[in-house]
Design an enzyme around this catalytic site. Structure first.
Site, PDB file in Angstrom:
ATOM      1  N   PRO A 328      -4.110  46.510 -22.720  1.00 30.95           N
ATOM      2  CA  PRO A 328      -4.958  46.244 -21.553  1.00 30.95           C
ATOM      3  C   PRO A 328      -5.595  44.860 -21.655  1.00 30.95           C
ATOM      4  CG  PRO A 328      -5.459  48.386 -22.545  1.00 30.95           C
ATOM      5  CD  PRO A 328      -4.576  47.664 -23.501  1.00 30.95           C
ATOM      6  N   ASP A 383      -8.400  38.956 -39.489  1.00 32.58           N
ATOM      7  CA  ASP A 383      -7.241  38.793 -40.361  1.00 32.58           C
ATOM      8  C   ASP A 383      -6.012  39.346 -39.652  1.00 32.58           C
ATOM      9  OD1 ASP A 383      -5.810  38.097 -42.593  1.00 32.58           O
ATOM     10  OD2 ASP A 383      -6.331  39.890 -43.734  1.00 32.58           O
TER      11      ASP A 383
END
Length: 608
Positions: A328, A383
């Site tokens: 989304p 990360d």
């Protein structure tokens, strides 16, 4: 069906297995040496040296894998070893690991080497470690001279204050403490403030991991307090407060605070672990629910974390039925992003082609992601896990997603045995896109999101990171409410940027023009032009100008750049500065600012 040979008759099989383990042992020896060096650099307050050490360690694993591959190719012609011998290699390797203290990491190293030699059709448990073969339960270094994973302390004998002091001094840090008695008093006061007075049960004890955790300018003592049936986690950051003097900065006593300092948005710790699985098991007891993959990654064993994550993904796919869908939010120009709703991660693929105004290449984008991997992320950059040849069941892919993949990344797709193989992708923790968070938020949530956004960009700025595209859609909100940057294709070092003010219009025509009336170089940035993109919503504008009106002033950005060029490394705290003992208990401290207060208290940085 088990296809393994009944007899281990191949001398080459044993020799190859032994060579691979020797190369892993060399890697892990270098890994541990880095943690030992970190202690020395920390004691000297050599922050640039610590940064350099952390960067070099990140690339060390891949270097050792490549060295091993080259040895196997040169000495054993590894690509032409037949299947039966490869199966024997794995069995010999298992045998060599029976008394090993890092068997899970050694198995991952084996996989990394094999994946560079074998075709992906061999990536099954007959040839590599799809599942672990050696248990790490109750694994410990039982050599007489070895440090235990953790030490147990019993306050009932000598009292809590004396016990806490012994815990700190046992780490034998070289610089003395400014006032350890004062700091221990602060720790005890914080424990009382958090938990109140509690009666010591017969089993009252404190467990402390034997190695310090080094990152940025802090060394962390990590442990747990056990009293009756309660397990209370804690972490104590130690910092330099004046040249040659240390102090306990605070004590973190809540699980959510520990989860933040071990989060995916922080750089990896440097910590010396003889038995890494024992450290991870300990950390799991104080952060239950945090995936082992993330904990392995946070302590610097990112390849082991990556391996465990992939096992978690395969396990989840076998116990779920929902489909991968397009993520989304606003579609990106550079990355195609999809997700599995039941799995809290997103999958990002670099598109084959980029529409204007994007002017970049796949190689440049991959280098940006490597830049973030090597840089100090300060709790403000997510990360990423990078994978090659990821096979996903076609039956689990939404039809709209398949069409989008075939349209945007056809060069990276292969169909094989009911799977869609994606040649290269990144995986990140799923967050709420900040633009959606602000669009749907309450007034309180909008204020929190905007304040966090400004803090995040300012902290990145002081860490020499210019995000490039600062639209809200490129930032996400974590489950702890932290705003984190996650779109790296336009990222630059701030010191490479030319901070400029917009020159005044030369005439009325310039003033009415929809185009710049001034030249713009490739590295020019104009902070005062960001307002129209960030302040369109009146509610957002009001709180933005309340908390971060200076955001649009070129002087703010230039000041950070100037300090970086002078070699200054600002202080960052992965917890709210209000938790610092000097802020929380000011009456216990004199009025002289410490070395960690280079900025005013109001400017002190948080990087959670």
């Amino acid at each position: 069906m088990n296809h393994f040979p009944k007899l281990l008759s191949s001398q080459i099989g044993f020799d190859v297995a032994q060579t691979m383990l020797e190369n892993f042992d060399r890697h892990y020896r270098i890994f541990r040496e880095a943690a030992v060096d970190a202690k020395t650099l920390y004691e000297r307050a050599d922050w640039h040296g610590l940064q350099r050490l952390a960067r070099e360690r990140i690339t060390s694993y891949d270097d050792r894998v490549q060295e091993c591959v080259e040895v196997l190719q040169d000495e054993y012609d590894a690509e032409n070893i037949d299947d039966e011998v490869w199966q024997q290699i794995k069995l010999h390797y298992i045998g060599l690991l029976t008394s090993h203290r890092q068997p899970e990491c050694a198995e991952t190293f084996f996989n990394s080497v094999c994946c560079k030699i074998l075709h992906r059709s061999y990536f099954n448990n007959d040839f590599i470690f799809v599942r672990p073969a050696i248990s790490t339960e109750y694994l410990e270094n039982d050599e007489p001279a070895a440090k235990p994973t953790y030490r147990a302390y019993y306050p009932g004998t000598d009292g809590l204050a004396a016990t806490l002091e012994r815990i700190v001094t046992n780490f034998q840090l070289e610089p003395p403490f400014e006032d350890l008695t004062r700091d221990i008093g602060c720790v005890m006061q914080a424990i009382t403030d958090e938990f109140g007075e509690f009666d010591a049960a017969p089993n009252f004890q404190i467990h402390v991991l034997s190695s310090l955790f080094f990152r940025n300018k802090s060394a962390y003592i990590v442990g747990r307090i056990i009293n009756a049936d309660r397990v209370l986690p804690f972490a104590v950051p130690i910092r330099h407060v004046r040249p040659g003097l240390l102090a306990l900065d605070t004590v973190l006593l809540r699980r959510d605070l520990l989860q933040i300092i071990f989060s995916f948005s922080h750089s990896y710790f440097l910590v010396d672990m003889g038995v890494p699985s024992a450290y991870v098991d300990f950390l799991c007891t104080i952060m239950p629910g945090k995936p082992k993959a993330e904990i392995y990654t946070s302590v610097g064993l990112q390849k082991q974390g990556k391996n465990l994550f992939y096992r978690d993904l395969l396990h989840h796919l076998s116990h779920s039925s929902d489909r991968f869908i397009i993520a989304p939010g606003i579609k990106g120009l550079v990355m195609l992003v999809f997700t599995l709703p039941s799995f809290p991660y997103v999958f990002k693929i670099i598109k084959d082609h980029f529409p204007p105004p994007k002017e970049t290449t796949r190689e440049q984008i991959m280098e940006k992601y490597q830049l973030v991997k090597r840089h100090d992320r300060l709790g403000r950059m997510a990360d990423t896990l990078e994978y090659s040849s990821v096979a996903l069941p076609i039956s689990r892919l939404d039809h709209a997603l398949v069409r989008e993949l075939e349209k945007e990344v056809p060069s990276l797709l292969e169909y094989e045995d009911g799977n869609l193989v994606i040649k290269h992708l990144y995986i990140e923790r799923r967050m709420i896109p900040l633009n959606l968070y602000l669009q749907n938020g309450t007034d309180a949530e909008i204020e929190h999101g905007v304040k966090e956004y400004g803090n995040a960009v300012k902290e990145l700025m002081k860490a020499n990171i210019f995000p490039g595209d600062m639209l809200y859609k490129n930032f996400g909100v974590t489950r702890h409410g932290r705003v984190v940057f996650y779109d790296y294709d336009e990222i630059e070092y701030l010191t490479d940027c030319n901070v400029r003010r917009v020159p005044p219009p030369r005439n009325e025509e310039d003033e009415l023009s929809g185009e710049p009336w001034y030249t713009v170089g490739p590295h020019d940035i104009f902070p005062e032009t960001y307002g129209p993109f960030l302040l369109g919503d009146p509610r957002v504008r009001a709180v933005f100008m309340k908390h971060h009106a200076d955001f649009f002033e070129a002087s703010l950005w230039q000041a950070s750049k100037d300090k970086l060029l002078q070699g200054e490394l600002p202080d960052f705290y992965p917890y709210d500065v209000s938790l610092r003992f000097s802020v929380r208990y000011p009456d216990r401290f004199d009025s002289t600012p410490d070395a960690g207060d280079g900025d005013s208290a109001g400017d002190a940085q948080r990087a959670a």
